[in-house]
Design an enzyme around this catalytic site. Structure first.
Site, mmCIF file in Angstrom:
data_model
loop_
_atom_site.group_PDB
_atom_site.id
_atom_site.type_symbol
_atom_site.label_atom_id
_atom_site.label_comp_id
_atom_site.label_asym_id
_atom_site.label_seq_id
_atom_site.Cartn_x
_atom_site.Cartn_y
_atom_site.Cartn_z
ATOM 1 N N ASP A 13 -88.304 -43.437 111.196
ATOM 2 C CA ASP A 13 -86.870 -43.229 110.968
ATOM 3 C C ASP A 13 -86.451 -41.836 111.433
ATOM 4 O O ASP A 13 -85.460 -41.676 112.145
ATOM 5 C CB ASP A 13 -86.512 -43.358 109.465
ATOM 6 C CG ASP A 13 -86.888 -44.683 108.838
ATOM 7 O OD1 ASP A 13 -86.012 -45.397 108.334
ATOM 8 O OD2 ASP A 13 -88.090 -45.023 108.836
ATOM 9 N N GLU A 65 -78.058 -41.683 109.058
ATOM 10 C CA GLU A 65 -78.582 -41.989 107.720
ATOM 11 C C GLU A 65 -79.510 -40.886 107.202
ATOM 12 O O GLU A 65 -79.477 -40.557 106.019
ATOM 13 C CB GLU A 65 -79.356 -43.319 107.733
ATOM 14 C CG GLU A 65 -79.861 -43.644 106.323
ATOM 15 C CD GLU A 65 -80.758 -44.856 106.221
ATOM 16 O OE1 GLU A 65 -80.937 -45.584 107.206
ATOM 17 O OE2 GLU A 65 -81.286 -45.054 105.099
ATOM 18 N N ASP A 93 -78.165 -45.516 112.519
ATOM 19 C CA ASP A 93 -79.170 -45.942 111.546
ATOM 20 C C ASP A 93 -80.446 -46.091 112.368
ATOM 21 O O ASP A 93 -80.621 -47.065 113.095
ATOM 22 C CB ASP A 93 -78.770 -47.265 110.882
ATOM 23 C CG ASP A 93 -79.682 -47.594 109.707
ATOM 24 O OD1 ASP A 93 -80.805 -47.049 109.653
ATOM 25 O OD2 ASP A 93 -79.266 -48.396 108.852
ATOM 26 N N ILE A 116 -83.635 -46.611 111.781
ATOM 27 C CA ILE A 116 -84.326 -47.873 111.487
ATOM 28 C C ILE A 116 -83.533 -48.524 110.361
ATOM 29 O O ILE A 116 -83.528 -48.022 109.236
ATOM 30 C CB ILE A 116 -85.799 -47.672 111.055
ATOM 31 C CG1 ILE A 116 -86.629 -47.094 112.207
ATOM 32 C CG2 ILE A 116 -86.399 -49.007 110.599
ATOM 33 C CD1 ILE A 116 -88.122 -46.963 111.901
ATOM 34 N N ASP A 117 -82.847 -49.582 110.671
ATOM 35 C CA ASP A 117 -82.169 -50.350 109.633
ATOM 36 C C ASP A 117 -83.119 -51.466 109.240
ATOM 37 O O ASP A 117 -83.667 -52.153 110.100
ATOM 38 C CB ASP A 117 -80.850 -50.915 110.183
ATOM 39 C CG ASP A 117 -80.117 -51.722 109.126
ATOM 40 O OD1 ASP A 117 -80.126 -51.307 107.942
ATOM 41 O OD2 ASP A 117 -79.537 -52.768 109.470
ATOM 42 N N THR A 145 -85.764 -50.675 106.905
ATOM 43 C CA THR A 145 -87.068 -49.979 106.873
ATOM 44 C C THR A 145 -88.119 -50.829 106.151
ATOM 45 O O THR A 145 -89.290 -50.834 106.530
ATOM 46 C CB THR A 145 -86.922 -48.596 106.195
ATOM 47 O OG1 THR A 145 -85.902 -47.872 106.883
ATOM 48 C CG2 THR A 145 -88.200 -47.796 106.258
ATOM 49 N N ASP A 168 -74.760 -49.181 108.406
ATOM 50 C CA ASP A 168 -75.362 -50.507 108.199
ATOM 51 C C ASP A 168 -74.502 -51.634 108.759
ATOM 52 O O ASP A 168 -74.921 -52.801 108.720
ATOM 53 C CB ASP A 168 -75.611 -50.761 106.709
ATOM 54 C CG ASP A 168 -76.860 -50.049 106.196
ATOM 55 O OD1 ASP A 168 -77.798 -49.878 106.989
ATOM 56 O OD2 ASP A 168 -76.891 -49.681 105.003
HETATM 57 N N1 LIG Z 1 -78.266 -51.882 96.377
HETATM 58 C C1 LIG Z 1 -77.999 -52.076 97.661
HETATM 59 N N2 LIG Z 1 -77.020 -52.939 98.029
HETATM 60 C C2 LIG Z 1 -76.758 -53.175 99.325
HETATM 61 N N3 LIG Z 1 -77.415 -52.582 100.350
HETATM 62 C C3 LIG Z 1 -78.395 -51.718 100.049
HETATM 63 C C4 LIG Z 1 -78.744 -51.427 98.707
HETATM 64 N N4 LIG Z 1 -79.755 -50.531 98.731
HETATM 65 C C5 LIG Z 1 -80.012 -50.271 100.031
HETATM 66 N N5 LIG Z 1 -79.206 -50.985 100.833
HETATM 67 C C6 LIG Z 1 -79.105 -50.980 102.290
HETATM 68 O O1 LIG Z 1 -79.623 -52.186 102.827
HETATM 69 C C7 LIG Z 1 -80.061 -51.880 104.121
HETATM 70 C C8 LIG Z 1 -80.932 -52.972 104.653
HETATM 71 O O2 LIG Z 1 -80.136 -54.107 104.828
HETATM 72 P P1 LIG Z 1 -80.697 -55.583 104.637
HETATM 73 O O3 LIG Z 1 -80.853 -55.825 103.171
HETATM 74 O O4 LIG Z 1 -79.618 -56.403 105.260
HETATM 75 O O5 LIG Z 1 -81.995 -55.624 105.346
HETATM 76 C C9 LIG Z 1 -80.741 -50.567 103.946
HETATM 77 O O6 LIG Z 1 -80.768 -49.920 105.198
HETATM 78 P P2 LIG Z 1 -82.079 -49.033 105.588
HETATM 79 O O7 LIG Z 1 -83.245 -49.941 105.681
HETATM 80 O O8 LIG Z 1 -81.623 -48.489 106.897
HETATM 81 O O9 LIG Z 1 -82.209 -47.978 104.529
HETATM 82 C C10 LIG Z 1 -79.854 -49.849 102.935
HETATM 83 O O10 LIG Z 1 -78.898 -49.002 103.531
HETATM 84 MG MG LIG Z 2 -79.676 -49.376 107.150
HETATM 85 MG MG LIG Z 3 -82.203 -46.918 108.028
HETATM 86 MG MG LIG Z 4 -82.885 -46.166 104.558
#
Ligand SMILES: Nc1ncnc2c1ncn2[C@@H]1O[C@H](COP(=O)(O)O)[C@@H](OP(=O)(O)O)[C@H]1O
Ligand SMILES: [Mg+2]
Ligand SMILES: [Mg+2]
Ligand SMILES: [Mg+2]
Length: 354
Positions: free
Chosen positions: A48, A71, A143, A145-146, A148, A289
């Protein structure tokens, strides 16, 4: 200023490709102590940090005046305890910046042989992502790595970059290194880039930049309709989405996938709707996101809104503020889906599917 965003689009594709080459190679070498847990308990890896450093360095070279909402920040890395991680990030980011990637690369963007950066320059690049966002002007959102958690499981994740101008997304690029190029061949070639420029449509291409093809969402088909939702139940309420599915008489199970790869899949017709329903902990969605993915949907002929039918508001800073939940689907499916979503939110006693 040209509204064609030609340079912005080329730069964004190039930066995302470089970051994807980094994240793919780091996955195979990732060791346990290269992942930190952030204040909100979410993971962050050397991948990331170094991907944000690479994208931010390239943006700075091409558009030094543009602020960035990223991020990640480098505070943990600057601390004494961050020295080992810092060393790895410098190594990984420099590898990605100097790597020969061929087609579509522009040496003037601070990449290629001789573009090595110092540790301080790379930490500063990460921290240039500290812009707070807002309603007016140009800004990029990264972002690195979205998803992670998906990345750590060896599943789906996306490298995400978008350009906003006066709170409207104008350019969006998603790099999905683990996504099959052809969804009918899940074991075939993997690695796709999705690109959209407002008013110019959206495209999918291979990670190499080869085989660009326009994206166009198929119209609503009740028998084929299904949902794309998060793998992580803590990010989006599986039970609320199950009730919506039951109310709409949807028979196909949801596709669970991490990251904005869900938007990318929807744009090419793999799934009927992107669904994200809050889990009730007061979490505010982050602009990085959704920015790139939402433009890719709109430019493929779909609609993105929150659960009240409001457009996502990218002008409030780092978060989407009071936008509650996200739904994205084909134009002719949106009203039907929105009605079902609102009915379930009004009356949570709607039965779930068995
Ligand atoms: N309580 C929450 N509700 C919604 N989204 C959340 C969350 N906690 C973390 N996330 C977000 O969900 C993203 C991942 O999306 P998904 O669930 O669609 O895979 C995460 O991005 P990162 O992995 O970049 O931190 C983070 O920003
Ligand atoms: Mg993300
Ligand atoms: Mg990310
Ligand atoms: Mg993250």
């Amino acid at each position: 200023m040209s509204l064609a965003f030609t340079t912005e689009k080329q730069l964004a594709i190039s930066a995302v490709r470089r970051a994807c080459s980094l994240t793919s190679s780091v996955f195979n070498k990732l060791v346990k102590n290269e992942t930190l847990t952030k204040g909100d308990k979410s993971p962050v890896t050397v991948g990331d940090y170094s991907a944000q450093a690479v994208i931010s360095s390239m943006l700075h070279c091409a558009f030094p005046e543009d602020p960035i909402v990223g991020e990640e920040d480098a505070a943990e890395l600057r601390a004494e305890a961050g020295a080992t991680l810092r060393g790895r990030i410098v190594e990984l980011a420099n590898e990605a910046l100097v790597r020969e990637l061929g087609q579509g690369d522009y040496a003037e963007w601070g990449i290629g042989p001789g573009s090595q950066q110092t540790s301080e320059q790379l930490l500063d690049a990460i921290d240039r992502g500290n812009y707070e966002g807002g309603r007016s002007g140009r800004m990029w959102t990264i972002d690195p790595i979205d998803g992670t958690k998906g990345f750590l499981r060896g599943e789906q994740y996306a490298v995400c970059l978008a350009l906003l101008v006066d709170a409207e997304v104008q350019v969006g690029v998603l790099g999905c290194p683990n996504l099959p190029v052809d969804s009918s061949k899940p074991d075939g070639e993997k690695g796709c880039i999705f690109v959209a420029v407002r008013g110019q449509g959206a495209q999918q291409m291979k990670l190499s930049g080869a085989d660009p093809a326009p994206l166009s969402m198929p119209p609503y088909s009740p028998s084929a309709f299904n949902f794309l939702e998060s793998v992580e139940a803590a990010h989006s309420s599986h039970s609320t989405i199950n009730k919506i599915s039951s109310l709409m008489g949807i028979t196909r199970p949801p596709i669970r996938m991490d990251s904005q790869a869900k938007y990318a899949c929807l744009a090419r017709g793999d799934g009927g709707a992107y669904m994200r329903m809050p889990t009730g902990v007061g979490y505010k969605e982050k602009i990085w996101d959704h920015a790139a993915g939402s433009l890719i949907i709109e430019e493929s002929g779909g609609i993105v809104s929150d659960s009240k039918g409001q457009r996502l508001d990218f002008g409030l800073g780092q978060t989407l503020g009071e936008n509650y939940g996200v739904i994205a689907t084909a134009k002719d499916a949106h009203a039907k889906l929105l009605q079902a979503v609102q009915q379930v939110l009004r009356d949570p006693s709607v039965p779930s599917k068995a």
